[in-house]
Design a protein around this motif. Structure first.
Motif, PDB file in Angstrom:
ATOM      1  N   LEU A  88       0.847  -1.228   0.023  1.00 39.26           N
ATOM      2  CA  LEU A  88       0.089   0.052   0.165  1.00 39.26           C
ATOM      3  C   LEU A  88       0.826   1.263  -0.014  1.00 39.26           C
ATOM      4  N   ARG A  89       2.158   1.474   0.454  1.00 37.98           N
ATOM      5  CA  ARG A  89       2.959   2.433   0.462  1.00 37.98           C
ATOM      6  C   ARG A  89       3.443   2.696  -0.915  1.00 37.98           C
ATOM      7  N   THR A  90       3.838   1.689  -1.563  1.00 40.56           N
ATOM      8  CA  THR A  90       4.650   1.736  -2.719  1.00 40.56           C
ATOM      9  C   THR A  90       3.551   1.529  -4.056  1.00 40.56           C
ATOM     10  N   GLY A  91       2.737   1.072  -3.951  1.00 39.01           N
ATOM     11  CA  GLY A  91       1.700   0.631  -4.787  1.00 39.01           C
ATOM     12  C   GLY A  91       2.325  -0.426  -5.873  1.00 39.01           C
ATOM     13  N   LYS A  92       3.361  -1.280  -5.465  1.00 41.54           N
ATOM     14  CA  LYS A  92       4.002  -2.265  -6.191  1.00 41.54           C
ATOM     15  C   LYS A  92       3.458  -3.563  -5.761  1.00 41.54           C
ATOM     16  N   PRO A 170       8.995   7.835  -5.450  1.00 43.99           N
ATOM     17  CA  PRO A 170       8.718   9.499  -5.145  1.00 43.99           C
ATOM     18  C   PRO A 170       9.864   9.973  -4.170  1.00 43.99           C
ATOM     19  N   ASP A 171       9.921  11.233  -4.406  1.00 48.56           N
ATOM     20  CA  ASP A 171      10.950  12.028  -3.509  1.00 48.56           C
ATOM     21  C   ASP A 171      10.687  11.742  -1.922  1.00 48.56           C
ATOM     22  N   GLY A 172       9.399  11.808  -1.436  1.00 38.21           N
ATOM     23  CA  GLY A 172       9.113  11.615  -0.193  1.00 38.21           C
ATOM     24  C   GLY A 172       9.728  10.315   0.407  1.00 38.21           C
ATOM     25  N   LEU A 173       9.345   9.296  -0.393  1.00 39.39           N
ATOM     26  CA  LEU A 173       9.731   7.806  -0.020  1.00 39.39           C
ATOM     27  C   LEU A 173      11.210   7.822  -0.045  1.00 39.39           C
ATOM     28  N   TRP A 174      11.930   8.526  -1.167  1.00 39.92           N
ATOM     29  CA  TRP A 174      13.212   8.400  -1.201  1.00 39.92           C
ATOM     30  C   TRP A 174      13.956   8.867  -0.134  1.00 39.92           C
ATOM     31  N   ASP A 175      13.468  10.206   0.421  1.00 41.66           N
ATOM     32  CA  ASP A 175      14.264  10.821   1.788  1.00 41.66           C
ATOM     33  C   ASP A 175      14.138   9.491   2.734  1.00 41.66           C
ATOM     34  N   LEU A 177      13.952   6.302   2.640  1.00 36.91           N
ATOM     35  CA  LEU A 177      14.698   5.161   2.398  1.00 36.91           C
ATOM     36  C   LEU A 177      16.276   5.642   2.455  1.00 36.91           C
ATOM     37  N   PHE A 178      16.604   6.738   2.049  1.00 37.41           N
ATOM     38  CA  PHE A 178      18.075   7.279   2.345  1.00 37.41           C
ATOM     39  C   PHE A 178      18.423   7.412   3.804  1.00 37.41           C
ATOM     40  N   THR A 179      17.374   7.799   4.429  1.00 37.16           N
ATOM     41  CA  THR A 179      17.631   8.252   6.089  1.00 37.16           C
ATOM     42  C   THR A 179      17.819   6.877   6.816  1.00 37.16           C
ATOM     43  N   THR A 180      17.228   5.593   6.277  1.00 40.44           N
ATOM     44  CA  THR A 180      17.356   4.575   7.124  1.00 40.44           C
ATOM     45  C   THR A 180      18.872   3.880   6.902  1.00 40.44           C
ATOM     46  N   MET A 181      19.555   4.338   5.834  1.00 43.30           N
ATOM     47  CA  MET A 181      20.845   3.763   5.536  1.00 43.30           C
ATOM     48  C   MET A 181      21.828   4.349   6.958  1.00 43.30           C
ATOM     49  N   SER A 182      22.560   3.249   7.413  1.00 42.26           N
ATOM     50  CA  SER A 182      23.322   3.518   8.711  1.00 42.26           C
ATOM     51  C   SER A 182      24.679   3.718   8.401  1.00 42.26           C
ATOM     52  N   HIS A 183      25.062   3.891   7.224  1.00 39.44           N
ATOM     53  CA  HIS A 183      26.759   3.755   7.000  1.00 39.44           C
ATOM     54  C   HIS A 183      26.976   4.811   5.593  1.00 39.44           C
ATOM     55  N   ASP A 184      27.925   5.377   5.767  1.00 46.35           N
ATOM     56  CA  ASP A 184      28.293   6.306   4.644  1.00 46.35           C
ATOM     57  C   ASP A 184      28.480   5.280   3.225  1.00 46.35           C
ATOM     58  N   ARG A 185      28.944   3.999   3.387  1.00 51.26           N
ATOM     59  CA  ARG A 185      29.103   3.372   2.088  1.00 51.26           C
ATOM     60  C   ARG A 185      27.667   3.145   1.550  1.00 51.26           C
ATOM     61  N   ASP A 186      26.784   2.866   2.344  1.00 50.04           N
ATOM     62  CA  ASP A 186      25.249   2.506   1.746  1.00 50.04           C
ATOM     63  C   ASP A 186      24.594   3.781   1.139  1.00 50.04           C
ATOM     64  N   ALA A 280      15.891  -2.163   4.949  1.00 48.51           N
ATOM     65  CA  ALA A 280      15.055  -1.089   4.746  1.00 48.51           C
ATOM     66  C   ALA A 280      13.970  -1.111   4.449  1.00 48.51           C
ATOM     67  N   ASN A 281      13.562  -1.972   3.684  1.00 49.95           N
ATOM     68  CA  ASN A 281      12.083  -2.494   3.555  1.00 49.95           C
ATOM     69  C   ASN A 281      11.148  -2.917   4.666  1.00 49.95           C
ATOM     70  N   VAL A 282      11.759  -3.679   5.611  1.00 53.58           N
ATOM     71  CA  VAL A 282      11.143  -4.051   6.668  1.00 53.58           C
ATOM     72  C   VAL A 282      10.899  -2.899   7.510  1.00 53.58           C
ATOM     73  N   VAL A 283      11.855  -2.086   7.889  1.00 61.61           N
ATOM     74  CA  VAL A 283      11.633  -0.836   8.678  1.00 61.61           C
ATOM     75  C   VAL A 283      10.684   0.073   8.101  1.00 61.61           C
ATOM     76  N   LEU A 284      10.494   0.417   6.885  1.00 60.89           N
ATOM     77  CA  LEU A 284       9.494   1.430   6.109  1.00 60.89           C
ATOM     78  C   LEU A 284       8.428   0.917   5.945  1.00 60.89           C
ATOM     79  N   GLY A 285       8.180  -0.738   5.714  1.00 64.63           N
ATOM     80  CA  GLY A 285       6.917  -1.276   5.159  1.00 64.63           C
ATOM     81  C   GLY A 285       6.892  -1.118   3.615  1.00 64.63           C
ATOM     82  N   THR A 286       7.898  -1.166   3.145  1.00 63.52           N
ATOM     83  CA  THR A 286       7.881  -0.867   1.514  1.00 63.52           C
ATOM     84  C   THR A 286       8.467  -2.177   0.990  1.00 63.52           C
ATOM     85  N   ASN A 287       8.611  -2.240  -0.356  1.00 63.82           N
ATOM     86  CA  ASN A 287       9.183  -3.516  -1.028  1.00 63.82           C
ATOM     87  C   ASN A 287       9.839  -2.797  -2.453  1.00 63.82           C
ATOM     88  N   TRP A 288      10.723  -1.813  -1.997  1.00 63.01           N
ATOM     89  CA  TRP A 288      11.631  -1.269  -3.404  1.00 63.01           C
ATOM     90  C   TRP A 288      12.867  -2.264  -3.450  1.00 63.01           C
TER      91      TRP A 288
END
Length: 367
Positions: A88-92, A170-175, A177-186, A280-288
């Motif tokens: 429902l969050r991604t529509g995918k 979308p830009d909002g969901l991208w932000d 997703l990017f925030t959930t990354m815990s290391h500069d490598r990711d 990251a998908n588990v945290v956000l409830g998405t399936n990117w």
């Protein structure tokens, strides 16, 4: 070597050897081997030799693929999203429980090519057991390269494959997703994915010598041609890359840039990067997916008025412009937002040019 129960299957090996000598990608050859092994097991069930196969056996293969659950779709956790459901969050939608129509069509193509190869050497059945479309045969025999391809019907046993629209983030969901990354490598990897449009495996194969800091670009081995190709990178991506290398050390010219963080440094594989996205998908409830990052880069580029479509095609390394044109289709999320504005917008009141008498207007328009 392709073997069943420890015995090499010579007809399959001969065919795959021919594909390898024809400079076909190793990953493609591997997928052909899996399809042919599945075909061999189907023939073993009905006790039919490969050189005695008929169209009825191919129909059995297609029927089995249509009704059998795909083992990769099985979920041990029943609370997890089930195959075929829509996020429902991604529509995918998630992949269906069974084999996709494209998988079945690919299996038919592999089996057909296998028998066409052996027919050239007088081996196998007299006729290819995989039926072909008569209209397609006529088109390939008498088609002028100067004329456009005419629409054709699907061949016998071929499945109807729905046309998938690329889904960008979308830009909002991208932000998020990017925030959930815990290391500069990711963070660096995600920033490069959406600025370069590189495929997942291409970017993960970058070595120390492939980083052009001065010109802000990377050199990747292109999936199709398997040649080195330059892809751009945003200043933000290079900033996170510099932070990552400052923490974990600068690789040598032949060493991989992307390495594991725990234990002895090892090259970061596709499956490890896929696992990062899954967490990251588990945290956000998405399936990117990783390929959605390439879709996002393409969508952002085609919507930039300063970039032409052929320029975006060059950056993405699409062989045909039609592959790039599909990103011109509006995002579903943008259409929903516009429709919500349309629904909440007040209806305009009718107005008339000054100088008309109100009684005359009421008489003419019945007001």
């Amino acid at each position: 070597m392709v073997a069943i129960n420890g015995v090499e299957v010579a007809p399959i090996v001969d065919y795959l050897t021919s594909l390898t000598l024809s400079d076909m990608s190793p990953l493609t050859v591997r997928s052909y081997a899996h399809d042919l092994l599945r075909w061999w097991r189907i023939l073993a069930v009905v006790n039919v030799d490969w050189d005695r196969a008929t169209t009825s056996d191919v129909e059995l293969l297609v029927g089995w693929l249509r009704i059998t659950p795909n083992p990769q779709r099985l979920r041990s956790d029943q609370s997890a999203p089930q195959p075929g459901s829509v996020n429902l969050r991604t529509g995918k939608p998630l992949l269906a429980r069974g084999y996709a129509p494209s998988t079945i069509n690919h299996a038919l193509t592999v089996v057909s090519g296998f028998y066409e190869f052996h027919l050239l050497y007088g081996r196998g059945p007299l006729l290819n057991p995989v039926p072909a479309s008569a209209a397609r045969r006529r088109m390939t025999r008498h088609h002028s390269p100067l004329e456009p391809d005419a629409p054709q019907r699907r061949g016998p046993l071929r499945q109807r494959s729905p046309r998938r629209v690329p889904r960008s983030i979308p830009d909002g969901l991208w932000d998020e997703l990017f925030t959930t990354m815990s290391h500069d490598r990711d963070r660096a990897l995600l920033a490069f994915y959406v600025s370069s449009g590189a495929r997942a495996s291409e970017l993960l194969g970058v070595t120390g010598a492939d980083v052009d800091w001065a010109n802000k670009k990377l050199w990747v081995v292109s999936k199709g041609s398997r040649e080195l190709a330059a892809v751009p990178g945003s200043p933000e991506a290079f900033t996170y890359l510099a932070r990552y290398l400052r923490q974990c050390g600068t690789p040598g010219p032949a060493e991989p840039v992307w390495r594991t963080l725990r234990g002895d440094p090892r090259p970061l594989t596709y499956w490890a990067m896929r696992r990062i996205m899954q967490r990251a998908n588990v945290v956000l409830g998405t399936n990117w997916t990783l390929h959605d990052l390439r879709h996002t880069a393409a969508t952002r580029m085609v919507n930039d008025p300063n970039l032409t479509l052929p320029e975006v095609q060059t950056i993405l390394r699409h062989r045909h412009l039609s592959a790039t044109e599909q990103y011109l289709q509006p995002r579903v999320e943008e259409l929903h937002d516009k429709l919500q504005e349309h629904f909440t917008r007040s209806r305009p009141e009718p107005t008339y040019s000054p100088g008309y008498d109100a009684d005359d207007i009421a008489t003419v328009f019945g007001e």
